[in-house]
Design an enzyme around this catalytic site. Structure first.
Site, PDB file in Angstrom:
ATOM      1  N   HIS A 139       0.815  -1.211   0.000  1.00  0.00           N
ATOM      2  CA  HIS A 139       0.000   0.000   0.000  1.00  0.00           C
ATOM      3  C   HIS A 139       0.851   1.265   0.000  1.00  0.00           C
ATOM      4  O   HIS A 139       0.346   2.343  -0.294  1.00  0.00           O
ATOM      5  CB  HIS A 139      -0.960  -0.011   1.189  1.00  0.00           C
ATOM      6  CG  HIS A 139      -2.130  -0.912   0.974  1.00  0.00           C
ATOM      7  ND1 HIS A 139      -3.372  -0.691   1.531  1.00  0.00           N
ATOM      8  CD2 HIS A 139      -2.257  -2.051   0.248  1.00  0.00           C
ATOM      9  CE1 HIS A 139      -4.202  -1.648   1.162  1.00  0.00           C
ATOM     10  NE2 HIS A 139      -3.544  -2.487   0.379  1.00  0.00           N
ATOM     11  N   HIS A 148      -2.171 -12.065  -2.638  1.00  0.00           N
ATOM     12  CA  HIS A 148      -3.214 -12.767  -1.895  1.00  0.00           C
ATOM     13  C   HIS A 148      -2.859 -14.222  -1.617  1.00  0.00           C
ATOM     14  O   HIS A 148      -3.692 -14.969  -1.115  1.00  0.00           O
ATOM     15  CB  HIS A 148      -4.536 -12.672  -2.656  1.00  0.00           C
ATOM     16  CG  HIS A 148      -5.059 -11.278  -2.755  1.00  0.00           C
ATOM     17  ND1 HIS A 148      -6.137 -10.927  -3.556  1.00  0.00           N
ATOM     18  CD2 HIS A 148      -4.655 -10.126  -2.155  1.00  0.00           C
ATOM     19  CE1 HIS A 148      -6.360  -9.627  -3.445  1.00  0.00           C
ATOM     20  NE2 HIS A 148      -5.473  -9.116  -2.601  1.00  0.00           N
TER      21      HIS A 148
END
Length: 724
Positions: free
Chosen positions: A97, A266
């Site tokens: 992020h 993920h």
């Protein structure tokens, strides 16, 4: 008098504004925000003038830092327990992020500054609980101190997290220098609220998803990428696939890199939504002082471990969330998935009739198995035909997936660091990658004075030489360290055909300079810059100033094969206030576009001012127009632009869109023409103060010296070989 203060009264006599209130830009919203040119100077920097991080970090024991990070990954803390006893997923999300705010359109964002510590990013809804990740890292930052920036540590923590879970990473470079306050130049969107839907007021969208406002990449204010629940929170994997593709393209990623990054991100970790979002406290910037910069604290329920709430989606993507493997594709492709809602009420996908052994265990109790989940973006990797094909290849060739992901992760986390010459540390890869805009080393052993003499005798005009050098160098972006004169890419596609570079004039000048460079054994890149210097020296002498423009040889010439044409398209100037040119009319004014270009080039407002004034009198206007050429001595490096702009003997009359006539008050006769970019240096109170300095009788020599200094700064902006 102190004891006579009224209760609730302010004891400070308002000598200074210590809180955010009505600023000049609030009162005059159309004023130029020159603050973007003066951020990150030494005043808010606690390190002092003599500190050079890129030199200090070379003393860092990287192996020792990595050993400490490996230990941290499995050292679960009671105040914020690690999922399955491993902080890897949290650290990867933090690094992702940070780096994922990068957008290729203007090069802004990314993980290169440590800006995740500051608002607004530290309080974005997509970054819930990443404040905990940084607090977990604080003992390591404290230990290594000035030799390790937050920016480097945040990205390194993500890299080590992957390594600790079994991925062979592509490499890592140090060298990211921290900032000390939020950036003022980055446009995150015009929405007035977090997660505003695309049909809201001030939306970043037009008629369709492809109309996402430039230079933005994220689909909503406060998100890093796309909405994991679907477009505007409405699940539809094929619509979400369109968002994913647009967003990742704007991050300079292709389809294969997009699937690799989605799946690789993920493969480990989980989403957190086992609770009520309403129980979360304010974000870090809004939290009370006793929270000490931590946000989203849950004081209603337990709020940690299995009861953590972050995104609102709940569950892991894979069977073994602390292990790098191919499990993501195994689950995604081999099971049917149905739409459900998390305990927090968020849309998510869960498998139908999943085998018990394919379920991940609970983060706290390994005897409990739970359904894995997929977001709408994950389902896009299965439902979109192009993404599906790539997913199947990765599933059938795990080694290929490992390699593609490792390279894509490296690109994601290093894109804004610039070319390989800026890399620092023992793990920096030596391979040249096309997205790094590689440039071969240039020669320094040629006779510079002889080359200057040949250029001076070439017959090229001052305007031709200066304009070509400027056009070559002005592409530099300090945001991601791309562009600039090194490489002489102005002679290659796509730059040679850009309207702003005047292809016909450019071809003529390059035709002359290429032969001169070859005869001298110099690179064309050096020769282009040196020709600009020659032009300036000639113009200065014509004005009575004997000055030598500094020059550092050593630029190389890149080849077309070293140049990613699609990626370089983003560097094309749509306007250049320095050469008084706008490609067409835009929603923003030309002076605002000049300000943006100035900030990307790393120039200050005084440097912008002196450069514009000098360029006007050198005959460098695009297309040879005379707008803003406020002199009768074109080709001489004089301060006439400022003298005449500030002279009250003239009036200024609009005569069309972005066109003005400067008339003599005494006769109303037209003396010159100008544009908004010219007149702003007389109308804006701050810029006028600089213009007045350069118009003064005693500052003619200062003007020349300041112009040369600013010019040299632009020419050398991408010479990373000259600095640490």
């Amino acid at each position: 008098m102190a004891d006579q203060q009224k209760a609730g009264g302010c004891p400070v006599m308002h000598g200074a504004m210590t809180q955010v209130g009505e600023s000049n830009l609030d009162m005059w919203p159309n004023a130029l925000n020159l603050d973007i040119l003066h951020q990150h100077d030494r005043k808010p920097d606690p390190m002092g003038e003599g500190f050079n991080y890129r030199e200090e970090v070379k003393k860092l024991d990287l192996d020792a830092v990595k050993q400490d990070l490996h230990q941290l990954m499995t050292d679960s803390q009671a105040w914020w327990p690690a999922d399955w006893g491993h902080y890897g997923g949290l650290m990867i999300r933090m690094a992702w992020h940070a780096a994922g705010t990068y957008r290729v359109a203007d090069g802004r964002g990314g993980g290169g500054t440590g800006n995740q510590r500051f608002a607004p990013i530290n309080s974005w809804p997509d970054n819930v609980n990443l404040d905990k990740a940084r607090r977990l890292l604080w003992p390591i930052k404290k230990k290594y101190g000035n030799r390790l920036s937050w920016a480097d540590l945040i990205i390194l923590a993500g890299n080590v997290a992957y390594e600790s879970m079994g991925l062979k990473t592509f490499g890592f470079s140090l060298g990211r220098e921290d900032i000390w306050h939020p950036e003022k130049d980055i446009y995150w969107g015009s929405e007035k609220e977090w997660l505003a839907p695309s049909d809201s007021e001030d939306s970043r969208y037009g008629e369709d998803r492809a109309s996402l406002e430039n230079p933005l990449a994220a689909v909503m204010m406060g998100l890093i990428y796309v909405n994991p629940e679907g477009v505007d929170g409405n699940p539809d994997p094929l619509r979400t696939a369109e968002d994913v593709r647009i967003t990742f393209e704007r991050m300079a990623m292709n389809d294969e890199e997009t699937v690799a990054l989605t799946a690789g991100g993920h493969t480990v970790g989980k989403c957190h939504g086992n609770g009520d979002v309403e129980n979360l406290g304010p974000d870090p910037e809004s939290a009370d002082v006793e929270e000490q910069g931590l946000g989203w604290n849950n004081k209603v329920t337990r709020g940690v471990g299995r009861d953590t709430v972050s995104s609102g989606i709940e569950g892991a993507w894979t069977t073994y969330p602390t292990r790098w493997d191919n499990g993501y594709f195994h689950l995604l492709l081999n099971y049917e998935w149905e739409l459900t809602k998390s305990p927090a009420g968020a849309w998510q996908w869960e498998p139908v009739d999943i085998k018990e052994e394919d379920k991940p265990v609970d983060v706290e109790d390994p005897s409990i198995r739970l359904n894995p989940i997929m977001t709408d973006a994950d389902m896009a990797m299965k439902m979109d035909p192009a993404y599906r094909k790539i997913s199947e290849r990765f599933y059938n060739d795990p080694a290929y997936f490992d390699e593609v992901f490792a390279r894509a992760w490296f690109k994601l986390t290093h894109r804004d660091l610039g070319p390989r010459t800026r890399y620092i540390g023992p793990e920096a890869p030596q391979e040249d990658l096309i997205w790094q805009d590689p440039v071969p080393a240039g020669r320094t052993d040629y006779d510079v004075e002889a080359l200057k003499a040949k250029i001076a005798d070439s017959g090229l005009s001052i305007g031709e030489m200066v304009s070509t050098a400027w056009d070559s160098a002005r592409t530099f972006r300090g945001s991601d360290n791309r562009g600039g004169a090194n490489g002489a890419r102005i002679r290659l596609a796509p730059q040679k055909d850009w309207e702003g570079n005047e292809p016909e004039r450019l071809s003529k000048v390059l035709g002359v300079l290429e032969g001169i460079a070859a005869d001298a054994g110099a690179s064309l890149a050096d020769t282009i810059v040196l020709a600009g210097n020659v032009g300036i020296e000639q113009a200065a002498r014509a004005a009575g100033h004997d000055i030598t423009v500094p020059f550092a040889p050593g630029r190389g010439d890149a080849s077309q094969e070293m140049t990613d044409v699609d990626s370089f398209q983003y560097l094309e100037p749509l306007a250049d206030g320095y050469r008084n040119w706008v490609k067409k009319e835009y929603a923003v004014q030309p002076e605002e576009m000049m300000l943006d270009r100035t900030q990307l080039m790393g120039l200050t407002a005084p440097e912008m001012t002196v450069l514009v004034g000098g360029m006007r009198v050198l005959g460098t206007n695009h297309g040879g127009t005379k707008h803003g050429v406020l002199t009768d001595r074109e080709g001489q490096l004089t301060n006439d632009f400022f003298v005449n702009l500030t002279d009250m003997a003239y009036t200024w009359k609009p005569v069309g869109s972005n066109r003005y006539e400067i008339r003599q008050r005494s006769s109303d006769a037209v003396k010159w023409t100008a544009t908004r970019v010219d007149l702003v240096f007389g109308s804006n109170s701050i810029l006028r103060s600089y213009a007045e300095v350069y118009a003064q009788d005693d500052n003619r020599e200062k003007f020349v010296h300041d112009f040369v200094a600013a010019w040299t700064k632009v020419m050398n902006a991408d010479r990373f070989d000259l600095v640490a």
